[in-house]
Enzyme design. Structure first.
Site, PDB file in Angstrom:
ATOM      1  N   CYS A 119     -39.020  14.771 -33.666  1.00 43.43           N
ATOM      2  CA  CYS A 119     -39.604  14.158 -32.471  1.00 43.43           C
ATOM      3  C   CYS A 119     -38.965  12.786 -32.354  1.00 43.43           C
ATOM      4  CB  CYS A 119     -41.121  14.039 -32.597  1.00 43.43           C
ATOM      5  SG  CYS A 119     -41.846  13.060 -31.260  1.00 43.43           S
ATOM      6  N   CYS A 122     -41.632   9.843 -31.145  1.00 43.53           N
ATOM      7  CA  CYS A 122     -42.729   9.362 -32.014  1.00 43.53           C
ATOM      8  C   CYS A 122     -42.749  10.225 -33.258  1.00 43.53           C
ATOM      9  CB  CYS A 122     -44.051   9.328 -31.278  1.00 43.53           C
ATOM     10  SG  CYS A 122     -44.413  10.771 -30.256  1.00 43.53           S
ATOM     11  N   SER A 123     -43.792  11.035 -33.430  1.00 38.99           N
ATOM     12  CA  SER A 123     -43.856  11.878 -34.623  1.00 38.99           C
ATOM     13  C   SER A 123     -44.644  13.148 -34.345  1.00 38.99           C
ATOM     14  CB  SER A 123     -44.482  11.111 -35.786  1.00 38.99           C
ATOM     15  OG  SER A 123     -45.768  10.649 -35.418  1.00 38.99           O
ATOM     16  N   CYS A 124     -44.463  13.735 -33.140  1.00 38.90           N
ATOM     17  CA  CYS A 124     -45.163  14.969 -32.793  1.00 38.90           C
ATOM     18  C   CYS A 124     -44.855  16.046 -33.834  1.00 38.90           C
ATOM     19  CB  CYS A 124     -44.754  15.449 -31.404  1.00 38.90           C
ATOM     20  SG  CYS A 124     -45.261  14.291 -30.124  1.00 38.90           S
TER      21      CYS A 124
END
Lengths: 216, 94
Positions: A119, A122-124
């Site tokens: 991602c 962000c950090s999906c």
């Protein structure tokens, strides 16, 4: 509330015995906001401290078990695998997993294709089936390089990709969450679904590793 | 919900500069790819992130790019791809 808030906006944070502690650094704006909203909701009796603790415990305790079980089922049950690839949400609902408001997208590694997930924004991450993402998944260098030089990243993870294999990188930037269905390792033909699940690693489901054959 | 694109259609990502909670990374803006699948309609994250309704919903697609079209110095196979979700209002026919 105001005293605690005062503590948080200055670096001299003291550990006051509360179960939710911040690191010894000045909080970012979002943390200050979260603290303010959480404490206000508690003061108003909308949520309790125990409910907040329970929610954190539930999120922290999720691991990769569900993901591994889903992969193992797909390896032994071809109908399930086809459902998983075409309609991931419905397939994982059979395991009690609710992906909403996101949707699950499952991508299959084969002899010709290697899939890998990042991602960049962000950090999906598919937390409902893989738990909390690893620290490196959230780092800027992984996020920036995975889309630009995936083969180098894979080599750094110790994952050898044959040169003729296609590499597909999936940027999990919006409403889908991705699960890589790794290749079933050789030498496991007579293994049970349970035995197979124990072989499936977190990193293989993100697509930065393959699963080695037992005995390799 | 009506949609503008179907799988296989060539699309270009708009090169718009827009502040805020935008889910279209810079590295695909202005680039040409192919619709891989129609994901469906979702609340617009550009307003949803600010406590609004996210209405009207936006059609979301997965777009497939050849890595070599994204990075002129890409070091890999010509078949290597980057696949990413892009909302319809960030796409035009190419």
């Amino acid at each position: 509330m105001s005293d605690h808030h005062h503590d948080l906006v200055h670096a001299t944070h003291t550990h006051d015995g509360k179960p939710i502690q911040n690191d010894d650094r000045p909080p970012i704006e979002a943390e200050t906001l979260e603290t303010a909203v959480r404490e206000l909701l508690m003061e108003k009796g909308v949520i309790s401290a125990d409910e907040v603790r329970q929610a954190i415990e539930m999120m922290d305790s999720r691991g990769t078990d569900l993901g591994a079980k889903i992969v193992a089922r797909a390896w032994v049950d071809d109908d399930f695998k086809q459902r998983l690839l075409s309609e991931g949400d419905a397939a994982v609902r059979e395991f009690g997993v609710d992906m909403r408001p996101t949707e699950l997208c499952v991508v299959e590694n084969t002899a010709e294709v290697h899939n890998m997930v990042v991602c960049t924004l962000c950090s999906c991450y598919p937390r409902a089936i893989l738990g909390i993402p690893p620290a490196w998944y959230k780092r800027r260098d992984y996020r920036a390089r995975a889309v630009r030089e995936p083969r180098s990243i894979l080599a750094e993870f110790g994952t050898a990709i044959p040169e003729q294999k296609q590499v597909r990188v999936h940027d999990s930037n919006a409403d889908l969450r991705y699960l890589v269905l790794p290749q079933r390792p050789a030498g496991t033909d007579d293994w049970s679904e349970e035995q197979l699940a124990a072989l499936v690693s977190r990193d293989s489901m993100i697509g930065v590793a393959d699963i080695r054959s037992p005995g390799e | 919900m009506e949609r503008k694109f179907e799988p296989g259609d060539a699309v270009r990502v708009l090169e718009r500069n827009q502040p805020g909670h935008v889910r279209t990374p810079l590295y695909v803006r202005g680039k040409v790819g192919v619709i891989e699948r129609v994901v469906g309609s979702f609340p617009n994250p550009e307003t949803l992130a600010y406590g609004q309704s996210g209405l009207p919903y936006k059609m979301l697609y997965r777009v497939n790019f050849a890595q070599q079209t994204l990075w002129s110095d890409y070091d890999g196979r010509p078949e290597d791809t980057l696949e990413i979700e892009i909302y319809e209002h960030w796409l035009e026919p190419a």
